[in-house]
Enzyme design. Structure first.
Site, PDB file in Angstrom:
ATOM      1  N   MET A 124     -18.819  29.183 -63.412  1.00 48.14           N
ATOM      2  CA  MET A 124     -18.510  28.419 -64.817  1.00 48.14           C
ATOM      3  C   MET A 124     -19.221  29.287 -65.727  1.00 48.14           C
ATOM      4  O   MET A 124     -18.596  29.553 -66.863  1.00 48.14           O
ATOM      5  CB  MET A 124     -20.259  27.502 -64.368  1.00 48.14           C
ATOM      6  CG  MET A 124     -19.889  26.294 -63.433  1.00 48.14           C
ATOM      7  SD  MET A 124     -21.273  25.141 -63.926  1.00 48.14           S
ATOM      8  CE  MET A 124     -22.075  26.416 -62.067  1.00 48.14           C
ATOM      9  N   SER A 131     -26.495  28.881 -69.862  1.00 48.62           N
ATOM     10  CA  SER A 131     -26.990  27.368 -70.627  1.00 48.62           C
ATOM     11  C   SER A 131     -25.511  26.260 -70.524  1.00 48.62           C
ATOM     12  O   SER A 131     -26.445  25.330 -70.538  1.00 48.62           O
ATOM     13  CB  SER A 131     -28.499  27.449 -70.998  1.00 48.62           C
ATOM     14  OG  SER A 131     -29.184  28.558 -70.119  1.00 48.62           O
ATOM     15  N   HIS A 178     -16.021  19.357 -74.746  1.00 46.85           N
ATOM     16  CA  HIS A 178     -16.417  19.135 -73.303  1.00 46.85           C
ATOM     17  C   HIS A 178     -14.560  19.193 -72.051  1.00 46.85           C
ATOM     18  O   HIS A 178     -15.066  19.121 -71.038  1.00 46.85           O
ATOM     19  CB  HIS A 178     -16.529  18.245 -73.798  1.00 46.85           C
ATOM     20  CG  HIS A 178     -17.936  18.559 -74.415  1.00 46.85           C
ATOM     21  ND1 HIS A 178     -19.007  18.801 -73.932  1.00 46.85           N
ATOM     22  CD2 HIS A 178     -18.184  18.072 -75.439  1.00 46.85           C
ATOM     23  CE1 HIS A 178     -19.705  18.945 -74.072  1.00 46.85           C
ATOM     24  NE2 HIS A 178     -19.878  18.149 -75.274  1.00 46.85           N
ATOM     25  N   GLU A 241     -27.099  20.654 -56.804  1.00 47.38           N
ATOM     26  CA  GLU A 241     -26.850  21.637 -57.270  1.00 47.38           C
ATOM     27  C   GLU A 241     -28.997  21.799 -57.154  1.00 47.38           C
ATOM     28  O   GLU A 241     -30.031  23.299 -56.804  1.00 47.38           O
ATOM     29  CB  GLU A 241     -26.708  22.742 -58.847  1.00 47.38           C
ATOM     30  CG  GLU A 241     -27.186  24.270 -58.088  1.00 47.38           C
ATOM     31  CD  GLU A 241     -25.724  24.437 -58.791  1.00 47.38           C
ATOM     32  OE1 GLU A 241     -24.556  24.863 -59.451  1.00 47.38           O
ATOM     33  OE2 GLU A 241     -25.711  25.946 -59.678  1.00 47.38           O
ATOM     34  N   ARG A 242     -29.585  21.412 -58.094  1.00 45.89           N
ATOM     35  CA  ARG A 242     -30.888  22.061 -58.561  1.00 45.89           C
ATOM     36  C   ARG A 242     -31.640  20.912 -57.568  1.00 45.89           C
ATOM     37  O   ARG A 242     -32.899  21.883 -57.079  1.00 45.89           O
ATOM     38  CB  ARG A 242     -30.864  21.140 -59.868  1.00 45.89           C
ATOM     39  CG  ARG A 242     -31.031  21.816 -61.293  1.00 45.89           C
ATOM     40  CD  ARG A 242     -30.599  20.904 -62.279  1.00 45.89           C
ATOM     41  NE  ARG A 242     -29.901  22.311 -62.915  1.00 45.89           N
ATOM     42  CZ  ARG A 242     -29.392  21.474 -63.635  1.00 45.89           C
ATOM     43  NH1 ARG A 242     -29.342  20.687 -64.432  1.00 45.89           N
ATOM     44  NH2 ARG A 242     -28.595  22.037 -65.410  1.00 45.89           N
ATOM     45  N   HIS A 337     -51.705  40.761 -51.909  1.00 43.05           N
ATOM     46  CA  HIS A 337     -51.491  41.677 -50.766  1.00 43.05           C
ATOM     47  C   HIS A 337     -51.655  43.578 -51.883  1.00 43.05           C
ATOM     48  O   HIS A 337     -51.531  44.974 -50.850  1.00 43.05           O
ATOM     49  CB  HIS A 337     -49.926  42.133 -50.562  1.00 43.05           C
ATOM     50  CG  HIS A 337     -49.457  41.723 -50.028  1.00 43.05           C
ATOM     51  ND1 HIS A 337     -49.423  39.928 -50.136  1.00 43.05           N
ATOM     52  CD2 HIS A 337     -48.798  41.571 -48.185  1.00 43.05           C
ATOM     53  CE1 HIS A 337     -49.207  39.843 -48.854  1.00 43.05           C
ATOM     54  NE2 HIS A 337     -48.327  40.442 -47.624  1.00 43.05           N
ATOM     55  N   GLY A 339     -51.645  47.395 -53.190  1.00 40.78           N
ATOM     56  CA  GLY A 339     -50.727  47.723 -53.441  1.00 40.78           C
ATOM     57  C   GLY A 339     -48.854  47.466 -51.956  1.00 40.78           C
ATOM     58  O   GLY A 339     -48.241  47.788 -52.706  1.00 40.78           O
ATOM     59  N   GLY A 363     -29.677  26.391 -63.640  1.00 42.27           N
ATOM     60  CA  GLY A 363     -30.755  25.538 -64.948  1.00 42.27           C
ATOM     61  C   GLY A 363     -32.099  26.251 -65.136  1.00 42.27           C
ATOM     62  O   GLY A 363     -32.832  26.127 -64.320  1.00 42.27           O
ATOM     63  N   GLU A 366     -36.529  26.729 -69.419  1.00 43.70           N
ATOM     64  CA  GLU A 366     -35.780  25.919 -70.227  1.00 43.70           C
ATOM     65  C   GLU A 366     -35.272  24.412 -70.884  1.00 43.70           C
ATOM     66  O   GLU A 366     -35.558  23.476 -70.954  1.00 43.70           O
ATOM     67  CB  GLU A 366     -35.991  26.795 -71.756  1.00 43.70           C
ATOM     68  CG  GLU A 366     -37.172  27.844 -71.726  1.00 43.70           C
ATOM     69  CD  GLU A 366     -37.281  28.762 -70.194  1.00 43.70           C
ATOM     70  OE1 GLU A 366     -36.085  28.868 -69.748  1.00 43.70           O
ATOM     71  OE2 GLU A 366     -38.075  29.294 -70.723  1.00 43.70           O
TER      72      GLU A 366
HETATM   73  C1  LIG Z   1     -28.173  36.018 -59.469  1.00 43.75           C
HETATM   74  C2  LIG Z   1     -27.569  34.591 -60.427  1.00 43.75           C
HETATM   75  C3  LIG Z   1     -26.664  34.111 -59.850  1.00 43.75           C
HETATM   76  C4  LIG Z   1     -25.620  33.563 -60.368  1.00 43.75           C
HETATM   77  N1  LIG Z   1     -24.480  32.681 -59.706  1.00 43.75           N
HETATM   78  C5  LIG Z   1     -23.885  31.553 -60.964  1.00 43.75           C
HETATM   79  C6  LIG Z   1     -22.737  31.428 -60.247  1.00 43.75           C
HETATM   80  O1  LIG Z   1     -22.441  31.344 -58.867  1.00 43.75           O
HETATM   81  N2  LIG Z   1     -21.806  30.671 -60.828  1.00 43.75           N
HETATM   82  C7  LIG Z   1     -22.063  31.010 -62.357  1.00 43.75           C
HETATM   83  O2  LIG Z   1     -21.331  29.997 -62.860  1.00 43.75           O
HETATM   84  N3  LIG Z   1     -23.034  31.279 -62.416  1.00 43.75           N
HETATM   85  C8  LIG Z   1     -24.058  31.296 -61.859  1.00 43.75           C
HETATM   86  N4  LIG Z   1     -24.966  32.308 -62.798  1.00 43.75           N
HETATM   87  C9  LIG Z   1     -25.782  31.815 -64.223  1.00 43.75           C
HETATM   88  C10 LIG Z   1     -26.703  31.343 -64.509  1.00 43.75           C
HETATM   89  O3  LIG Z   1     -26.062  30.224 -64.125  1.00 43.75           O
HETATM   90  C11 LIG Z   1     -27.034  31.518 -65.683  1.00 43.75           C
HETATM   91  O4  LIG Z   1     -27.287  33.148 -65.586  1.00 43.75           O
HETATM   92  C12 LIG Z   1     -27.871  30.070 -66.137  1.00 43.75           C
HETATM   93  O5  LIG Z   1     -27.449  28.973 -67.068  1.00 43.75           O
HETATM   94  C13 LIG Z   1     -28.330  30.759 -67.957  1.00 43.75           C
HETATM   95  O6  LIG Z   1     -27.229  31.103 -68.612  1.00 43.75           O
HETATM   96  P1  LIG Z   1     -26.966  32.688 -69.209  1.00 43.75           P
HETATM   97  O7  LIG Z   1     -27.248  34.203 -68.662  1.00 43.75           O
HETATM   98  O8  LIG Z   1     -25.949  32.779 -70.087  1.00 43.75           O
HETATM   99  O9  LIG Z   1     -28.349  32.837 -70.393  1.00 43.75           O
HETATM  100  P2  LIG Z   1     -28.997  32.017 -71.335  1.00 43.75           P
HETATM  101  O10 LIG Z   1     -27.845  30.761 -71.304  1.00 43.75           O
HETATM  102  O11 LIG Z   1     -28.252  32.973 -72.967  1.00 43.75           O
HETATM  103  O12 LIG Z   1     -30.583  31.862 -71.528  1.00 43.75           O
HETATM  104  C14 LIG Z   1     -31.327  33.363 -72.439  1.00 43.75           C
HETATM  105  C15 LIG Z   1     -32.002  32.033 -72.671  1.00 43.75           C
HETATM  106  O13 LIG Z   1     -32.165  30.828 -73.612  1.00 43.75           O
HETATM  107  C16 LIG Z   1     -32.701  29.834 -73.226  1.00 43.75           C
HETATM  108  N5  LIG Z   1     -31.911  28.990 -73.571  1.00 43.75           N
HETATM  109  C17 LIG Z   1     -30.262  28.882 -73.644  1.00 43.75           C
HETATM  110  N6  LIG Z   1     -30.704  27.261 -74.041  1.00 43.75           N
HETATM  111  C18 LIG Z   1     -31.614  26.977 -74.841  1.00 43.75           C
HETATM  112  C19 LIG Z   1     -32.518  25.902 -75.956  1.00 43.75           C
HETATM  113  N7  LIG Z   1     -31.191  25.154 -75.984  1.00 43.75           N
HETATM  114  N8  LIG Z   1     -33.672  25.893 -75.857  1.00 43.75           N
HETATM  115  C20 LIG Z   1     -34.366  26.316 -75.216  1.00 43.75           C
HETATM  116  N9  LIG Z   1     -33.243  27.436 -74.775  1.00 43.75           N
HETATM  117  C21 LIG Z   1     -32.956  27.325 -73.848  1.00 43.75           C
HETATM  118  C22 LIG Z   1     -32.979  30.244 -71.832  1.00 43.75           C
HETATM  119  O14 LIG Z   1     -33.212  29.181 -70.618  1.00 43.75           O
HETATM  120  C23 LIG Z   1     -32.839  31.408 -71.140  1.00 43.75           C
HETATM  121  O15 LIG Z   1     -34.749  31.493 -70.926  1.00 43.75           O
HETATM  122  C24 LIG Z   1     -26.114  32.940 -61.729  1.00 43.75           C
HETATM  123  C25 LIG Z   1     -27.068  34.206 -62.352  1.00 43.75           C
HETATM  124  C26 LIG Z   1     -27.729  34.752 -61.789  1.00 43.75           C
HETATM  125  C27 LIG Z   1     -28.973  35.718 -62.652  1.00 43.75           C
END
Ligand SMILES: Cc1cc2nc3c(=O)[nH]c(=O)nc-3n(C[C@H](O)[C@H](O)[C@H](O)COP(=O)(O)OP(=O)(O)OC[C@H]3O[C@@H](n4cnc5c(N)ncnc54)[C@H](O)[C@@H]3O)c2cc1C
Length: 386
Positions: A124, A131, A178, A241-242, A337, A339, A363, A366
């Protein structure tokens, strides 16, 4: 007393033994190579530890009781094998095929995934859309009797190992942001390339990759569900998922608690075990209470989910709280723990680095607060006590 059936307890024992003998001994090597050997999926599949829920005709047990999944997630955490994303493959992505795929697709895709011969991922997230999924730029447009996929995804778990990737793309980006569609992209399709296996802070054994799609010709037969309904499908999948994330995080928190409990009883400071200090006792008492309250809540949500009554709001509350408490426990665990907690040879160190992502993926905290607060200020809000 948790109410697992005899069959479920047998599964727990058998799966624990499998992890102890087949997975845990290799975790350090997997971390070094940045990926779990594919054979782990195959061995797990052979022994019936991958997809439990599909009907027998697809190779599963045909039992959708979420407690089977809970057991798999809990044991994976307890044996320190959480970087092997069994559940991502087995439940999270597999469910999309089950729920939104048609009969032909279930027959075509599920059996090899149950056996672990094929590995699943879901894509995704994009460089500019995490987000805010509506901001995605990948397109999936109809053309001459098939679909054409263009765009890129990032941070995709199982991204290197995956044979089938469920990809979300916009089917009508000009008129409706959407309007998303889900499709299954298969290994070897022309125009489908993998980028880097990304180097991460933790979860080192988990392959997390970039994926690129350049004019990938996706046959109509690989479209999941109805065209334009992808956003709705993703939102439906997110509640489960959550819950999966919550089960994992609270299991991790308990495992970290147990590791720390053992450590502070053995570690002597100023001639006495660290566990005799009031600071240690009070901090551990606080964590035991916080973790136990959440264990009960998570068990309650698992039961609700089995009844088909899990809603996005409750799942968000569970994900928010469990990941925050997991983090609090791991920070305390490392602190107690000393060091040693900073040394990778102690499991608490690896757990600490791995858990940092849990307040971000599936998700962020935030976004969970956004979901919960929307409900609080809606006209339909009622508290549990009303
Ligand atoms: C190890 C790892 C594995 C993953 N695996 C998958 C996977 O298999 N498939 C997949 O599709 N994705 C995957 N992801 C992606 C993951 O779902 C996203 O990183 C996550 O949804 C956050 O999106 P972003 O990284 O673009 O951060 P952003 O959306 O840019 O967020 C940056 C900051 O802004 C905050 N923020 C965003 N919107 C708001 C708002 N409206 N109000 C207040 N604060 C806000 C967030 O909480 C965060 O603190 C993975 C990520 C990681 C790190």
């Amino acid at each position: 007393m948790r109410n697992f059936t005899e069959e479920q307890n047998m599964l727990r024992d058998a799966y624990r033994k499998f992890l102890e003998s087949e997975v845990a001994p290799h975790m350090d090597r997997f971390r070094e190579q940045g990926i779990v050997d594919r054979v782990i999926f195959e061995k797990a599949g052979e022994q019936g530890f991958l997809m439990i829920w599909p009907d027998e005709q697809y190779g599963g047990m045909g039992d959708s009781d979420f407690r089977f999944e809970q057991i798999i997630i809990e044991e994976t955490a307890r044996q320190g094998c959480g970087e092997w994303f069994n559940t991502l493959h087995s439940r999270l992505v597999g469910s999309y095929i089950q729920h939104f795929g048609n009969e032909e697709q279930r027959q075509r895709f599920l059996p090899s995934c149950v056996k672990g011969e094929k590995i699943l991922a879901i894509a995704m997230t994009e460089p500019d859309a995490g987000s805010d999924l509506a901001g995605m730029r990948t397109t999936l447009k109809e053309e001459d009797g098939h679909y054409v996929l263009n765009g890129s995804k990032t941070y995709i778990s199982n991204g290197i190992n995956a044979d089938y990737v469920i990809v979300a793309g916009k089917s009508d980006p000009e008129n409706n942001p959407h309007s998303m569609t889900l499709c299954v992209v298969e290994r070897g399709m022309e125009g489908f390339e993998r980028g880097r296996n990304l180097d991460k802070m933790g979860m080192k054994a988990q392959d997390t990759a970039e994926l690129f799609f350049s004019n990938v010709k996706v046959p109509k037969e690989n479209i999941l569900g109805e065209v334009g309904h992808g956003f709705f499908y993703l939102m439906q999948g997110l509640a489960e998922e959550r819950l999966i994330a919550a089960v994992g995080s609270i299991a991790n928190a308990r495992h970290a608690f147990n590791l720390t409990r053992t450590f502070v009883q053995e570690r002597k400071v100023f001639g006495k075990p660290l566990s005799t200090k009031q600071n240690t006792q009070f901090k551990m008492a606080e964590m035991d209470a916080e973790i136990e309250v959440l264990e009960v809540f998570v068990d309650h949500l698992v039961a609700l989910h089995n009844e088909g009554k899990l809603d996005a709001n409750k799942a968000a509350k569970a994900k928010l709280q469990t990941t925050e408490i997991e983090w609090k426990m791991l920070d305390l665990g490392v602190q107690l723990h000393g060091g040693a907690g900073y040394m990778t040879e102690y499991p608490i160190c690896n757990m600490f680095c791995g858990a940092r992502v849990n307040r971000i993926l599936a998700g962020s905290s935030e976004i969970m607060k956004l979901i919960i607060s929307r409900d609080i200020f809606s006209d339909t809000y009622t508290s549990n006590l009303d």
